[in-house]
Design a protein around this motif. Structure first.
Motif, PDB file in Angstrom:
ATOM      1  N   GLY A  34       0.792  -1.216   0.000  1.00 33.82           N
ATOM      2  CA  GLY A  34       0.000   0.000   0.000  1.00 33.82           C
ATOM      3  C   GLY A  34       0.827   1.269   0.000  1.00 33.82           C
ATOM      4  O   GLY A  34       0.397   2.305  -0.523  1.00 33.82           O
ATOM      5  N   SER A  35       2.027   1.222   0.582  1.00 32.11           N
ATOM      6  CA  SER A  35       2.845   2.428   0.682  1.00 32.11           C
ATOM      7  C   SER A  35       3.867   2.562  -0.430  1.00 32.11           C
ATOM      8  O   SER A  35       4.362   3.646  -0.702  1.00 32.11           O
ATOM      9  N   ILE A  36       4.197   1.449  -1.103  1.00 29.44           N
ATOM     10  CA  ILE A  36       5.307   1.477  -2.064  1.00 29.44           C
ATOM     11  C   ILE A  36       4.843   1.603  -3.511  1.00 29.44           C
ATOM     12  O   ILE A  36       5.559   2.136  -4.356  1.00 29.44           O
ATOM     13  N   VAL A  37       3.634   1.123  -3.819  1.00 29.53           N
ATOM     14  CA  VAL A  37       3.187   1.103  -5.213  1.00 29.53           C
ATOM     15  C   VAL A  37       2.939   2.508  -5.748  1.00 29.53           C
ATOM     16  O   VAL A  37       3.231   2.805  -6.918  1.00 29.53           O
ATOM     17  N   ASN A  38       2.399   3.408  -4.902  1.00 24.93           N
ATOM     18  CA  ASN A  38       2.082   4.755  -5.379  1.00 24.93           C
ATOM     19  C   ASN A  38       3.283   5.451  -5.998  1.00 24.93           C
ATOM     20  O   ASN A  38       3.157   6.183  -6.988  1.00 24.93           O
ATOM     21  N   ILE A  39       4.464   5.223  -5.424  1.00 30.07           N
ATOM     22  CA  ILE A  39       5.659   5.913  -5.898  1.00 30.07           C
ATOM     23  C   ILE A  39       6.068   5.429  -7.290  1.00 30.07           C
ATOM     24  O   ILE A  39       6.786   6.120  -8.021  1.00 30.07           O
ATOM     25  N   ALA A  40       5.586   4.229  -7.664  1.00 28.03           N
ATOM     26  CA  ALA A  40       5.951   3.651  -8.959  1.00 28.03           C
ATOM     27  C   ALA A  40       4.961   3.977 -10.065  1.00 28.03           C
ATOM     28  O   ALA A  40       5.212   3.654 -11.235  1.00 28.03           O
ATOM     29  N   LEU A  41       3.839   4.616  -9.745  1.00 30.97           N
ATOM     30  CA  LEU A  41       2.779   4.828 -10.733  1.00 30.97           C
ATOM     31  C   LEU A  41       3.231   5.598 -11.972  1.00 30.97           C
ATOM     32  O   LEU A  41       2.933   5.183 -13.105  1.00 30.97           O
ATOM     33  N   PRO A  42       3.952   6.714 -11.834  1.00 32.19           N
ATOM     34  CA  PRO A  42       4.384   7.420 -13.052  1.00 32.19           C
ATOM     35  C   PRO A  42       5.265   6.557 -13.953  1.00 32.19           C
ATOM     36  O   PRO A  42       5.111   6.568 -15.181  1.00 32.19           O
ATOM     37  N   ALA A  43       6.177   5.783 -13.355  1.00 35.67           N
ATOM     38  CA  ALA A  43       7.058   4.920 -14.151  1.00 35.67           C
ATOM     39  C   ALA A  43       6.264   3.818 -14.848  1.00 35.67           C
ATOM     40  O   ALA A  43       6.566   3.443 -15.995  1.00 35.67           O
ATOM     41  N   GLY A  50      -1.398   3.624 -20.621  1.00 36.65           N
ATOM     42  CA  GLY A  50      -2.602   3.595 -19.799  1.00 36.65           C
ATOM     43  C   GLY A  50      -2.923   4.896 -19.114  1.00 36.65           C
ATOM     44  O   GLY A  50      -4.059   5.108 -18.677  1.00 36.65           O
ATOM     45  N   GLY A  51      -1.933   5.769 -18.956  1.00 36.17           N
ATOM     46  CA  GLY A  51      -2.163   7.088 -18.388  1.00 36.17           C
ATOM     47  C   GLY A  51      -2.762   7.063 -16.997  1.00 36.17           C
ATOM     48  O   GLY A  51      -2.542   6.132 -16.206  1.00 36.17           O
ATOM     49  N   ILE A  52      -3.557   8.078 -16.704  1.00 38.86           N
ATOM     50  CA  ILE A  52      -4.120   8.256 -15.371  1.00 38.86           C
ATOM     51  C   ILE A  52      -5.119   7.153 -15.029  1.00 38.86           C
ATOM     52  O   ILE A  52      -5.274   6.769 -13.866  1.00 38.86           O
ATOM     53  N   VAL A  53      -5.786   6.616 -16.076  1.00 36.60           N
ATOM     54  CA  VAL A  53      -6.770   5.547 -15.830  1.00 36.60           C
ATOM     55  C   VAL A  53      -6.068   4.305 -15.284  1.00 36.60           C
ATOM     56  O   VAL A  53      -6.525   3.689 -14.312  1.00 36.60           O
TER      57      VAL A  53
END
Length: 469
Positions: A34-43, A50-53
């Motif tokens: 839950g805490s680590i995936v958010n940081i990888a979203l832009p990459a 897929g962009g923001i969706v």
């Protein structure tokens, strides 16, 4: 099976310690995700599109199935054995993490996240029920305090380690990392087995489980989509009418679940759980406190980046004092709650956190915001550290050991849904965009929710010597 230790409150100290660390690492897997995936979203979006969706569904897809199956998972744990189910959950979570890591397309990644959420639904309630079934009395409160402290490390280390991995290795390594604590938990569990049963195995009412899963799934999806419609730069994937229909369907299905569950011979959520005063009032406090905690972890971070203009890393560092206080003090407060009872801490803790968040409502311009936000975070962190372990101990301490799986699942479902509702309402609270007035409104709402949790605890919670079942 002579020589193979079993899950039992009479087990020796060494066995209990192994079980505690196995439970901590099993939960760590889920919290780290839950805490680590958010940081990888832009990459992720840069690599497979897929962009923001895609970014939205990488996060919300996991939460969707996690919320939908959490009640069923608790009943499965009680029916088939905590250690057996926990082992399956750990292996399934590690396998789906690896599937996420090798996903060649956005669609496969989202499917893997949905499957990962099902495994996650078994992890946290399963690990907590393991603690409840192994420890008793003040020892149980201390164990929950240690569980809270160490699982909080994931919130501290997750973004930092995730950022380093994304920059040095790539986003796929973030999912591979989850395999390490999973392997450690399995190693600690070793050949330990569930204690023998005196009573026949509980049966699971499949229609009730189906109604609960579909109802929570529809409700959560509707909340996510309605919340997306309310935000500036609409990121919803469904039309607003469809989202509203899902919300209504979720409410109808959950109402049908409650009616069915009250009449069936094998209820998914036994009504007897809510006859325990601390379980009933503790879940009411959980609803208010975790709604407030969700807002307090989201809105200040957005405000610091979008209005104050801090880089993401610096904004994350501003929130570190709260996490550090949780790590250092949660175990101590859990032990004190075991000695003196949870009521004082569940009352004073949320009220202290409300004072800290209320301080942020005094922000009038971005330039001087940090002078109010940083002290507010420190005060709120102290209050949260005093609250979480006693709250968990009070709620689950009121549950018979044989129902600890479903008791933990209910409490986790309440916390998750509270957080999702609060997050979905952010757009309405701040007025569609993060501004100074919107931040002040969000701070007032957050402080009110936390204070409400303290008041509910003061009115309803009783210390164990006086708790009525």
């Amino acid at each position: 099976m002579t020589g193979t230790p079993s899950l039992d409150t009479a087990a020796g100290a060494a066995v209990k310690n192994r079980l505690l660390w196995a439970a901590i690492l099993a939960s760590f897997v889920s919290f780290l995700d839950g805490s680590i995936v958010n940081i990888a979203l832009p990459a992720i979006a840069r690599d497979i599109g897929g962009g923001i969706v895609l970014q939205q569904w990488v996060v919300s897809g996991y939460l969707l199935t996690l919320s939908a199956f959490i009640l069923t998972a608790g009943a499965v744990s009680d029916a088939f054995g905590r250690l057996k189910v926990l082992r399956i959950a750990i292996i399934a979570f590690a396998a789906t993490s690896l599937l996420c890591a090798v996903a060649p397309t956005a669609a496969i990644l989202v499917v893997a996240r949905l499957l990962q959420g099902v495994a996650g639904a078994l992890l946290v309630p399963g690990s907590l029920s393991l603690i409840i079934a192994t420890f008793e009395g003040p020892e149980q409160s201390r164990a929950i305090g240690r569980w809270t402290s160490w699982t909080s490390v994931s919130f501290l280390a997750g973004p930092i380690v995730g950022g380093l991995l994304v920059d040095a290795v790539g986003w796929r390594s973030v999912f591979v990392l989850s395999v390490l604590p999973a392997a450690g938990s399995l190693l600690l569990l070793g050949r330990m087995r569930d204690a023998g049963r005196d009573a026949p195995r509980a049966r699971i009412d499949v229609p009730s489980a189906t109604l609960a899963a579909l109802g929570l799934g529809a409700l959560v999806t509707g909340l996510i989509e309605v919340g997306a419609h309310s935000r500036s730069g609409n990121t919803a994937t469904l039309s607003l009418p469809v989202a509203i229909v899902l919300l209504v369907a979720g409410v109808v299905l959950l109402t049908a679940f409650v009616l069915r569950d009250r009449r069936t011979a094998h209820p998914l959520v036994p009504a007897s759980l809510f006859r325990a005063r601390n379980f009933r009032w503790g879940n009411g406090a959980t609803l208010a406190i975790y709604a407030g905690l969700s807002l307090s972890s989201l809105v200040p971070t957005l405000f610091l980046q979008q209005v104050v203009g801090l880089p993401a890393t610096v904004a994350a560092l501003v929130g570190l004092p709260s996490t550090v206080l949780m790590i250092l003090l949660a175990g101590r407060f859990g032990a004190l709650a075991g000695r003196y009872g949870p009521r004082l801490f569940m009352t004073v803790g949320p009220l202290t956190a409300a004072i800290g968040i209320g301080l942020m409502a005094l922000v009038r311009e971005p330039a001087g915001a940090l002078w109010l936000i940083v002290p507010g975070i420190v005060i709120a962190g102290l209050g949260i550290a005093a609250t979480v372990a006693p709250l968990t101990a009070a709620v689950l301490g009121a549950v018979p050991p044989e129902q600890s799986g479903i008791g933990s699942a209910v409490n986790n479902a309440v916390a998750r849904v509270a957080g999702l509702v609060a997050t979905a309402c952010v757009g309405w609270i701040v007025g569609g965009a993060i501004t100074v007035p919107g931040f002040d409104r969000a701070s007032v709402v957050t402080a009110f929710l936390l204070a409400a949790g303290g008041v509910i605890s003061f009115i309803g919670i009783r210390n164990p010597a006086r708790a009525d079942a």
